[in-house]
Scaffold this motif. Structure first.
Motif, PDB file in Angstrom:
ATOM      1  N   UNK B 389       0.835  -1.204   0.000  1.00  0.00           N
ATOM      2  CA  UNK B 389       0.000   0.000   0.000  1.00  0.00           C
ATOM      3  C   UNK B 389       0.864   1.245   0.000  1.00  0.00           C
ATOM      4  N   UNK B 390       0.289   2.298  -0.559  1.00  0.00           N
ATOM      5  CA  UNK B 390       1.010   3.567  -0.645  1.00  0.00           C
ATOM      6  C   UNK B 390       0.000   4.657  -0.966  1.00  0.00           C
ATOM      7  N   UNK B 391       0.177   5.827  -0.342  1.00  0.00           N
ATOM      8  CA  UNK B 391      -0.724   6.960  -0.615  1.00  0.00           C
ATOM      9  C   UNK B 391      -2.188   6.573  -0.447  1.00  0.00           C
ATOM     10  N   UNK B 392      -2.475   5.831   0.603  1.00  0.00           N
ATOM     11  CA  UNK B 392      -3.837   5.359   0.829  1.00  0.00           C
ATOM     12  C   UNK B 392      -4.176   5.482   2.301  1.00  0.00           C
ATOM     13  N   UNK B 394      -3.527   5.665   6.361  1.00  0.00           N
ATOM     14  CA  UNK B 394      -2.657   4.896   7.234  1.00  0.00           C
ATOM     15  C   UNK B 394      -3.238   3.494   7.380  1.00  0.00           C
ATOM     16  N   UNK B 412      -7.045   4.287   7.868  1.00  0.00           N
ATOM     17  CA  UNK B 412      -7.501   5.536   8.479  1.00  0.00           C
ATOM     18  C   UNK B 412      -7.492   6.634   7.422  1.00  0.00           C
ATOM     19  N   UNK B 413      -8.640   7.259   7.227  1.00  0.00           N
ATOM     20  CA  UNK B 413      -8.776   8.318   6.229  1.00  0.00           C
ATOM     21  C   UNK B 413      -9.176   9.604   6.929  1.00  0.00           C
TER      22      UNK B 413
END
Lengths: 296, 452
Positions: B389-392, B394, B412-413
């Motif tokens: 995952x990346x840039x998505x 935490x 977490x967004x």
């Protein structure tokens, strides 16, 4: 022959009787010749044994796709998906032909996926998630507690310069060739090993030729899910003409599954023709010296 | 001299013959093509053929079940791609026109027929046709009410999937998780819930009114173990360990040693659990017999050892430890004490929540990078580290699906300046995110994936 031996024996016998000793250099010459003969035989025999061994090793190792181990010295910067999407020149997958008439593309994707995509767009311009508590030098459990009790902080957008898209360089250009090179360097993939020696230039040239064949065949090498999980393998022997076309192909080692073998043969036929053959190795390719392993 | 030369010539001839023979026996040259690409199967699941004697509610339920079948197979997007057909105009399912569908390159056709049975029962006949083989491949006939039709639908999907692919699917699996939806500011309440793998059919399992964390279920689905932070002064709060019978809801404390009693998982036998205890002043992992509560140390090191996960056969355990000075991932043989300890991760600032794949060959874990957690995957021998995952947001707390092809995790967004929301997402094991399976249910964390 007998007379010669008798003559030599006579000389020796006479020397014993008369006390006359043949010259030193006579025996030195004979001895040297015998030693040279023995050394020559030993060298030839050794060379034969070594060459046989080397040929056997080369035969086993002439799979022109060797694995390369990459040692990690830091957490990977790029995701597996990003590395897989780096262009290798081969088509990614066969295009899906949409059904005509009364069939429409499926709409029932998971609903949350659309929400995820929208959120991703928002987060590109949104502030970055940041821990407000500094990491304390304490025990491990305190660190665990700190990590689990993160608070969200939003940067003051007025003081923030707009983030540059990661794909843009200093001049705001899109993905550059340099970035593609960096991505390719981070990619974990099998390498290519070319075997050859300075004495055997034909093998090097042949090895270089056959190393391009997997890239040509792989886009057509497709299996349904029920065969993918079975971990089968087969080998296909091919004969080429001077133009690189496959004139004949047959199963060299069967996988035991007719469907699997058929798909391997179909992949070879679909990939034909390959590069034209060169003079120094065309005989080998035309005589069926190439065997393709599916997968190895 | 002549004899010497003759002998030499003879030796040369023999050696040349042997060399030529060696070359001839070298055999053809083998070159590896490599692994095949997956050929996706085109599948159509038609709208149902519902008899007129069904009530409107029953017809709607049958239509929802058909959509559920489509949704199920769409999860396996690397194996199938679903195409929608127009609604049918007849009440009775016609004979399959294999040539017509073959022209459309369809591989599998699923048709649903429903008719009314006694009482509120619906008789469902679901047929799977193999268009390429030009024959009916499988048929499922089930009786269902409106209340149970979702469960029946997942069973049908699973049966068809097993028939096509030859292995179990995720369609009948469950995910347990923790949510704070019952919190009323400023009091935080976290309870344990269970849902279908697609986020539907959420059922509350605990009702303690406290803060439940680290849930884990036994492999037979009969027992739930979780920790709960006791009430009282913050400094004196203990993490006690609870065991709950799912059927009877009977709950009891099984460990309340001083400090932390947490991170418990059931061992494969189901008769014991592995958990983290800090009663000795240092966090260690123990095995506890559920019958007599006897403890056996699995780790014994001055550093902190937490967060165990064990392979299905019980031969390997992965855990988190800072014995190297930073939180790193280790494995050991849990059948002994400090037995065959091996360090797996060597990079990362702070690695956490290592979890085994069902076959025990991979470990997925989260790692802190700059500003957030991201998920990574590594083999259980410590090689082949990849980022998922990346840039998505935490991303933490990963858990593998029962078939090893998917990973559920907490993400977490950011919602606003003062609020962030945590939901459970699903991705495939290569990091292709399918989407969130929870939404509007408070902060959902700590997913654990099971197939009972």
């Amino acid at each position: 022959m007998k007379k010669k031996w008798r003559h030599k024996l006579t000389i020796h016998h006479n020397s014993l009787l008369t006390g006359f000793t043949p010259p030193f250099f006579y025996y030195l010459k004979k001895s040297t010749l015998m030693h040279l003969l023995v050394i020559g035989c030993a060298l030839i025999t050794g060379k034969i044994i070594v060459e046989n061994h080397v040929n056997l090793v080369k035969k086993n190792l002439q799979m022109i796709e060797a694995s390369v181990q990459v040692d990690m010295v830091a957490m990977p910067k790029y995701t597996l998906k990003e590395l897989q999407n780096v262009s290798t020149g081969a088509p990614a997958s066969t295009p899906v032909t949409p059904l005509a008439e009364n069939v429409a593309p499926v709409k029932e994707v998971i609903k949350a996926k659309e929400i995820v995509q929208e959120e991703e767009k928002k987060s590109e311009n949104a502030s970055i998630f940041k821990v407000i508590e500094k990491k304390k030098h304490g025990n491990f459990l305190e660190k665990l507690k700190q990590m689990s009790s993160k608070k969200v902080i939003v940067k003051n957008e007025k003081n923030e310069r707009p983030e540059k898209n990661e794909d843009q360089g200093l001049n705001g250009e899109k993905v550059t060739a340099l970035k593609k090179l960096i991505l390719a360097g981070n990619k974990q993939s099998s390498g290519v090993a070319i075997y050859g020696s300075s004495k055997d230039s034909n093998l090097t040239s042949f090895g270089q030729y056959i190393s391009h064949i997997p890239d040509r065949v792989r886009p057509y090498w497709r299996l349904p899910s029920f065969l993918m999980n079975k971990k089968l393998k087969c080998r296909v022997r091919i004969w080429l003409n001077i133009s690189g076309e496959v004139t004949r192909s047959e199963i060299y080692e069967t996988s035991g599954d007719d469907e699997y073998d058929k798909r391997a043969l179909d992949a070879v036929k679909s990939a034909s023709p390959f590069q034209p053959l060169k003079e120094d190795f065309k005989d080998r390719a035309m005589d069926g010296d190439i065997v393709l392993g599916f997968p190895i | 001299m002549q004899s010497i030369l003759t002998l030499f010539f003879l030796m040369f001839t023999i050696s040349y013959s042997l060399k030529t023979n060696a070359e001839e026996n070298a055999g053809p040259t083998v070159v590896a093509v490599g692994e095949a690409n997956l050929d996706k199967d085109k599948m159509i699941i038609q709208d149902p053929y519902s008899q007129n004697n069904l009530s409107e509610a029953q017809k709607r339920a049958v239509l929802e079940m058909t959509k559920l079948l489509r949704n199920d197979f769409s999860f396996y997007q690397k194996k199938f791609y679903l195409v929608e057909a127009l609604p049918n105009n007849t009440l009775v399912r016609p004979a399959t026109n294999f040539d017509y569908w073959a022209q459309k390159n369809v591989h599998y056709l699923v048709t649903v027929a429903a008719e009314k049975e006694k009482g509120d029962q619906i008789k469902l006949t679901v047929i799977l046709d193999d268009i390429k083989a030009k024959k009916q491949r499988s048929m499922q006939t089930k009786m269902s009410s409106i209340a149970t039709i979702r469960k029946i639908g997942h069973e049908i999907s699973d049966a068809f999937y097993r028939d096509i692919v030859g292995k179990e699917s995720i369609f009948k699996s469950k995910i347990i998780f923790v949510s704070d939806r019952n919190s009323r500011s400023p009091r935080v309440v976290k309870e344990v819930y269970m849902m279908d793998y697609d986020g539907k059919n959420v059922v509350q399992l605990t009702s303690q009114g406290g803060i439940a964390i680290s849930p884990s279920m036994s492999l037979d689905g009969k027992s739930l173990v979780y920790s709960m932070i006791s009430s009282g002064e913050i400094r004196k709060r203990n993490h006690n360990l609870y065991l709950q019978d799912i059927k009877s809801h009977e709950t009891k404390i099984i460990s309340q040693k001083e400090g932390i009693n947490s991170g418990a998982i059931f061992m494969p036998t189901g008769k014991s659990i592995a958990l983290t205890l800090t009663m000795s002043g240092n966090a260690e992992i123990y095995e506890m017999n559920l019958e007599n509560k006897e403890l056996r140390k699995i780790t014994n090191h001055f550093a902190s050892d937490v967060d165990p996960s064990v392979t299905p056969d019980g031969s390997l355990m992965t855990f988190l430890s800072d014995r190297a000075g930073k939180a790193m991932i280790y494995t050991l043989d849990p059948r002994g004490e400090e037995k065959e300890v091996k360090r797996i991760s060597y990079v990362g600032q702070f690695n956490a929540t290592p979890r085994f794949s069902p076959d025990g060959k991979e470990i997925v874990f989260s790692s802190w990078l700059e500003n957030s957690f991201d998920l990574f995957r590594i083999s259980s021998t410590g090689d082949n580290l990849v980022r998922l995952t990346k840039n998505f947001g935490s991303n933490e707390d990963p858990t593998y699906s029962n078939d090893g092809e998917f990973i559920a995790f907490t993400s977490q967004r950011i919602i606003s300046r003062v609020k962030a929301e945590q939901n459970i997402y699903i991705m495939d094991r290569d990091g292709d995110i399918l989407g969130a399976i929870t939404a509007g249910f408070g902060n959902c964390t700590s997913p654990r994936w099971y197939n009972f």
